[in-house]
Design an enzyme around this catalytic site. Structure first.
Site, PDB file in Angstrom:
ATOM      1  N   ASP A 149       0.835  -1.202   0.000  1.00 46.29           N
ATOM      2  CA  ASP A 149       0.000   0.000   0.000  1.00 46.29           C
ATOM      3  C   ASP A 149       0.873   1.258   0.000  1.00 46.29           C
ATOM      4  OD1 ASP A 149      -2.149   1.694   0.113  1.00 46.29           O
ATOM      5  OD2 ASP A 149      -2.661   1.277   2.218  1.00 46.29           O
ATOM      6  N   GLY A 202      -8.281   9.461   7.125  1.00 40.64           N
ATOM      7  CA  GLY A 202      -7.775  10.757   6.713  1.00 40.64           C
ATOM      8  C   GLY A 202      -6.307  10.954   7.004  1.00 40.64           C
ATOM      9  N   SER A 242      -4.291   8.566   6.375  1.00 37.60           N
ATOM     10  CA  SER A 242      -3.675   7.665   5.407  1.00 37.60           C
ATOM     11  C   SER A 242      -2.584   8.343   4.594  1.00 37.60           C
ATOM     12  CB  SER A 242      -4.727   7.123   4.435  1.00 37.60           C
ATOM     13  OG  SER A 242      -5.438   6.061   5.001  1.00 37.60           O
ATOM     14  N   GLY A 243      -1.506   7.596   4.367  1.00 37.95           N
ATOM     15  CA  GLY A 243      -0.403   8.098   3.574  1.00 37.95           C
ATOM     16  C   GLY A 243       0.552   8.978   4.334  1.00 37.95           C
TER      17      GLY A 243
END
Length: 298
Positions: free
Chosen positions: A158, A248, A250-251
């Site tokens: 991911d 939110g 994420s990343g």
């Protein structure tokens, strides 16, 4: 012997041909006009919009919820400019939906499930407010490259690289971070950051970037928490105090000993449950792919 077609036949044929050309004309990922127009197309990885896996939380905002995204649970305000690699992926003029990390003067890392057709990028911005801040830098993505091993549903591999339309200007507020080449060991203390809500499934938005100290858990404990869902491309981190990343975030970055160790990926919903830690992309498994991809697309 064929006979000449009448004028109506030619008009119908021309109309059908025009419609076919319109439908089949390709849309190129790099055809991205200025980010000042929120309707401009953004980077595309050539896949569909990668949505959440049923019954789990991929920690990315779906675009609703009052125009913002969910937040880190029980974090504290980060010190100003303490996370100069932290980036925001924005939809519409100022709607944050995912975090990202500056790893090269012209490249970001984020989660592959954060792919969307339209977004722009903001760096060097401390508050959640859309108001201008001295030191902020705005960009558009000209290319996004999800890891080829990522597919939905699932969480393996991911991660995604995003190339900016120009190099950043390195300052106190904007600076890349080095990616760790060593995998994390259980007990390692790390820091995760993002603009998430302070409670899962509630709209308690902080005013500024939130930071949270988390502890890397053992592989056995991680697999026990999420049976048959954990592989070498992931690691778990958290504690028993109801402290967690959430949708939110994420990343966004997980920083251990001053280097980038992971990206916020997924976890259980609601967030911050005992024995249900956050799960992060294990970047030590991808250093060669990241380096090779940046080199071949520079």
């Amino acid at each position: 012997m064929a006979t000449a077609a009448g004028p109506w036949t030619w008009m119908v044929c021309a109309l059908i041909t025009a419609l076919i050309l319109v439908v089949t004309e390709p849309v190129f990922a790099n055809d991205v006009p200025s980010c000042d127009n929120p309707s401009d197309p953004g980077p595309s990885g050539g896949t569909g919009d990668l949505g959440p896996r049923s019954g789990e939380d991929i920690r990315a905002d779906g675009g609703g919820g009052g125009g913002s995204s969910n937040r880190i649970v029980n974090g504290t305000d980060c010190d100003v400019h303490s996370q100069p690699w932290q980036a925001e992926l924005l939809r519409k003029p100022s709607q944050l939906y995912c975090g990202a990390v500056l790893v090269n003067p012209q490249w970001l890392l984020t989660a592959a499930h954060c792919w969307k057709q339209f977004f722009r990028i903001r760096l060097g911005h401390y508050s959640l407010s859309p108001a201008y801040e001295a030191g902020q830098q705005l960009f558009r993505g000209i290319k996004s490259i999800p890891h080829p091993g990522y597919s939905h549903p699932g969480h393996s591999n991911d991660l995604m690289l995003i190339k900016l339309n120009r190099k950043v200007r390195e300052t106190q507020a904007v600076r890349p971070i080095k990616i760790s080449s060593h995998c994390p060991s259980a007990g390692t203390r790390c820091l995760v950051s993002g603009w998430g809500t302070t409670s899962s499934h509630q709209s308690n938005f902080p005013k500024v970037l939130q930071c949270l100290n988390i502890t890397v858990l053992s592989e056995d404990r991680c697999k026990k928490a999420y049976a048959n869902q954990i592989d070498a491309t992931m690691f778990c981190a958290g504690d028993q105090a109801g402290r967690d990343s959430c949708q939110g975030d994420s990343g966004g970055p997980v920083v251990c000993h001053g280097t980038l160790q992971g990206l916020v990926s997924w976890g259980d919903s609601p967030c911050a449950q005992p024995n249900r830690p956050g799960v992060y992309t294990n970047l030590c498994q991808f250093t060669k792919w990241i380096q090779d991809t940046i080199r071949s697309n520079s």
